[in-house]
Design a protein around this motif. Structure first.
Motif, PDB file in Angstrom:
ATOM      1  N   SER A  87      -1.838  -3.074   3.007  1.00 53.36           N
ATOM      2  CA  SER A  87      -2.735  -3.929   2.227  1.00 53.36           C
ATOM      3  C   SER A  87      -4.036  -3.199   1.906  1.00 53.36           C
ATOM      4  N   ARG A  88      -4.601  -2.468   2.883  1.00 46.31           N
ATOM      5  CA  ARG A  88      -5.827  -1.697   2.629  1.00 46.31           C
ATOM      6  C   ARG A  88      -5.578  -0.620   1.574  1.00 46.31           C
ATOM      7  N   LEU A  90      -3.328  -0.679  -0.841  1.00 46.82           N
ATOM      8  CA  LEU A  90      -3.173  -1.323  -2.151  1.00 46.82           C
ATOM      9  C   LEU A  90      -4.501  -1.864  -2.676  1.00 46.82           C
ATOM     10  N   ASN A  91      -5.353  -2.349  -1.785  1.00 43.92           N
ATOM     11  CA  ASN A  91      -6.685  -2.809  -2.210  1.00 43.92           C
ATOM     12  C   ASN A  91      -7.517  -1.645  -2.739  1.00 43.92           C
ATOM     13  N   LEU A  92      -7.415  -0.470  -2.096  1.00 44.54           N
ATOM     14  CA  LEU A  92      -8.123   0.711  -2.586  1.00 44.54           C
ATOM     15  C   LEU A  92      -7.609   1.101  -3.969  1.00 44.54           C
ATOM     16  N   ALA A  94      -6.230  -0.767  -6.234  1.00 41.80           N
ATOM     17  CA  ALA A  94      -6.706  -1.748  -7.216  1.00 41.80           C
ATOM     18  C   ALA A  94      -8.200  -1.589  -7.493  1.00 41.80           C
ATOM     19  N   SER A  95      -8.991  -1.318  -6.447  1.00 43.00           N
ATOM     20  CA  SER A  95     -10.441  -1.205  -6.631  1.00 43.00           C
ATOM     21  C   SER A  95     -10.814  -0.003  -7.498  1.00 43.00           C
TER      22      SER A  95
END
Length: 150
Positions: A87-88, A90-92, A94-95
């Motif tokens: 999740s971390r 994928l969040n990176l 996306a960011s």
């Protein structure tokens, strides 16, 4: 471009083992592509490279991450098998405005999982090198590497 070019062998080589002239040739091409130098003479002078050296190597040196051609990268990740690590990652992604095209994950063994991401990076807000550094700094990421591009 030579017709027999397809008969050459190509190698992916880490920058720190290349001769300075090869690295500077690649950087001259980057300065020209980014508009940071208006011509070859200006670029080679900025980098302290002889023009003849640039012309000797220019047709055989390309940066691995050529912004004009790079749109999709494949990233291999070795992750700790702990809740939230993917999740971390994928969040990176996306960011930084990259888009996930595919995700392949192995079954975790011995507390680690292998994950391969295919990413579209046309709109990514940082360089691929900066992206890799950020990935490798994430908690739970053991290793992140580029394994392909198109």
């Amino acid at each position: 471009m030579s017709e027999d070019r397809k008969n050459y062998n190509y190698y992916l080589v880490r920058e720190d083992i290349l001769p300075e002239s090869i690295i500077k040739t690649a950087r001259v091409k980057e300065l020209l592509a980014k508009g940071e130098a208006s011509n070859v003479l200006e670029a080679v002078n900025k980098l302290g490279l002889a023009r003849s050296t640039y012309y000797k190597y220019k047709d055989g040196v390309w940066p691995f991450f050529d912004a004009a051609n790079l749109h999709i990268i494949n990233v291999s990740l070795l992750l700790n098998h702990v809740s939230g690590v993917l999740s971390r990652v994928l969040n990176l992604v996306a960011s930084l405005k990259a888009n996930v095209l595919t995700i392949n994950q192995s079954l975790p063994l011995h507390g680690v999982a292998y994950v391969t991401l295919s990413l579209s990076i046309e709109e990514m807000t940082v360089s691929v090198d900066e992206f890799l550094l950020a990935l490798n700094k994430l908690e739970g990421v053991i290793r992140a590497e580029i394994v392909g591009k198109s």
